[in-house]
Every structure is written in structure tokens, then in C-alpha cells.
Design a protein around this motif. Structure first.
Motif: not given
Length: 217
Positions: A102-128
């Protein structure tokens, strides 16, 4: 003066951790029941940091890591599926389901956080992972998740392939490991009160009420 600000909740989580899904949704139910606002911040944790790129069969992985028997695995998956359904989340387990790095997945969340979308990314990855059984180590899958939550697919793919967030994610993981977080979910309320595991909506509601009362005092 009464403090009306939301209660801060830092959640240390891995996106392939079923109890992180359960714990978050229990917290969300508690927020809904109490009407007490929270401000959630997600933080990275890897359950399997040395997992190979090709992943492992989930049942075989659990057997090797925890000694889980096939029957025990079936019972655990059935229990999680039932708990998820009550909370409004679909666990869609299958015998050929795989566990992924999941290392790349966490990089995506970290990147999404800068754009105010970390929460959405986390939940979307759970579903994925749990609902669609997708490969969270695959940059294409992760780029699609980014697009799903309104971020630029090509920019996400380039970021993942370039590895520009890797060092920052490692530093964030180390931060929590050095503070004694050895398992997830780990929720830190108001940066002071650590609660580990999925503790149930009643427990979370009680914590929120207690902290809200302190703020109102």
C-alpha cells in the motif's frame, strides 16, 4: 469562552485494514448521533511494508502472518461483512482476493491532502480494495481512484511513477511508529487521547460527548 471548533481526530490507518473501515464508520455514526463536529486527519501506516509488488493471496497471507485457519478466515470475513453492512459499507470478499503493498496508495492520499481531498481518497481506496477488490499497488488503479474523487488522473499517475511523495510518506509513517503506534486503527482525539482498535459507536459517542463538554466549559 465556549470553544465551538470541531474535535480533531487523527486516524492512523492502512487502506487494506478492515478494522480501519469499521472503526471509521463507527466514528461517523457517533458523529451523526451526537451532532458533534469532527475534523479528521488521516495518517499512513503499512501493515505489510515488505510485501512484494505481486501481492499475496489474502487467505494465504493471513495464515502465514497470523496462523489463521481457512475456517477462521471464513468466519472473520463473514463477521466483517455483516458489521460492514450494518454500517453501510460493502465488504466483498472472495477466496482469490489478494493483499497488496500500500505504499503507493499512501502516496496518493498524501498528494490528495494538498488538494483538500485526503478524506475522499482514503474512503475511495477502502472501497477500491474491499468492495471492488482492486490492486492498490497498481498506478493505473490509483490514478483512476484519483479521477473518481475529482483529481487529475494524469497528474496522479505522474506523481506515483515519479515517487516524489515517497520520502514524505516514509517520514510520516516513522513519526507514528516512534510514538508507539504498532497497529491500526489508532485514533488520537484532540492530539492527546489515543484510542486503538475499532471501539464501537457507543464508545466513540461517549468520547465525543466528554471532549465536547470540556470545550464548552
Amino acid at each position: 469562552m465556549t470553544d465551538k471548533s470541531p474535535i480533531r481526530v487523527d486516524i492512523v490507518s492502512d487502506v487494506v485494514c478492515p478494522w480501519c473501515v469499521i472503526g471509521y464508520h463507527q466514528l461517523a455514526k457517533a458523529v451523526e448521533e451526537t451532532g458533534i463536529a469532527v475534523e479528521i486527519h488521516w495518517h499512513p501506516f503499512e501493515l505489510n511494508p515488505r510485501m512484494a509488488e505481486e501481492g499475496e493471496n489474502l487467505r494465504e497471507h493471513l495464515a502465514a502472518k497470523y496462523g489463521t485457519t481457512p475456517e477462521g478466515s471464513r468466519k472473520a470475513r463473514a463477521r466483517l461483512t455483516e458489521m460492514g453492512a450494518v454500517l453501510g459499507f460493502e465488504f466483498n470478499y472472495a477466496d482469490d482476493m489478494r493483499m497488496w503493498n500500500t505504499f503507493r496508495a499512501h502516496q496518493l492520499i498524501d498528494w490528495a491532502e494538498e488538494q483538500g481531498r485526503a478524506h475522499a481518497a482514503e474512503l475511495a481506496l477502502f472501497a477500491a480494495f474491499f468492495t471492488r477488490r482492486e490492486n492498490l499497488a497498481d498506478p493505473t488503479v490509483l490514478a483512476d481512484v484519483a479521477a473518481e474523487i475529482g483529481l487529475d488522473r494524469d497528474a496522479a499517475r505522474a506523481m506515483l511513477e515519479g515517487g516524489e511523495r515517497a520520502e514524505r510518506v516514509r517520514e510520516r509513517e516513522t513519526f507514528w511508529l516512534e510514538r508507539g503506534v504498532q497497529g491500526v486503527p489508532a485514533m488520537i482525539f484532540e492530539q492527546r487521547h489515543l484510542v486503538t482498535g475499532a471501539q464501537g459507536e457507543e464508545t466513540y459517542a461517549r468520547i465525543l460527548n466528554q471532549l465536547s463538554a470540556v470545550k464548552a466549559a
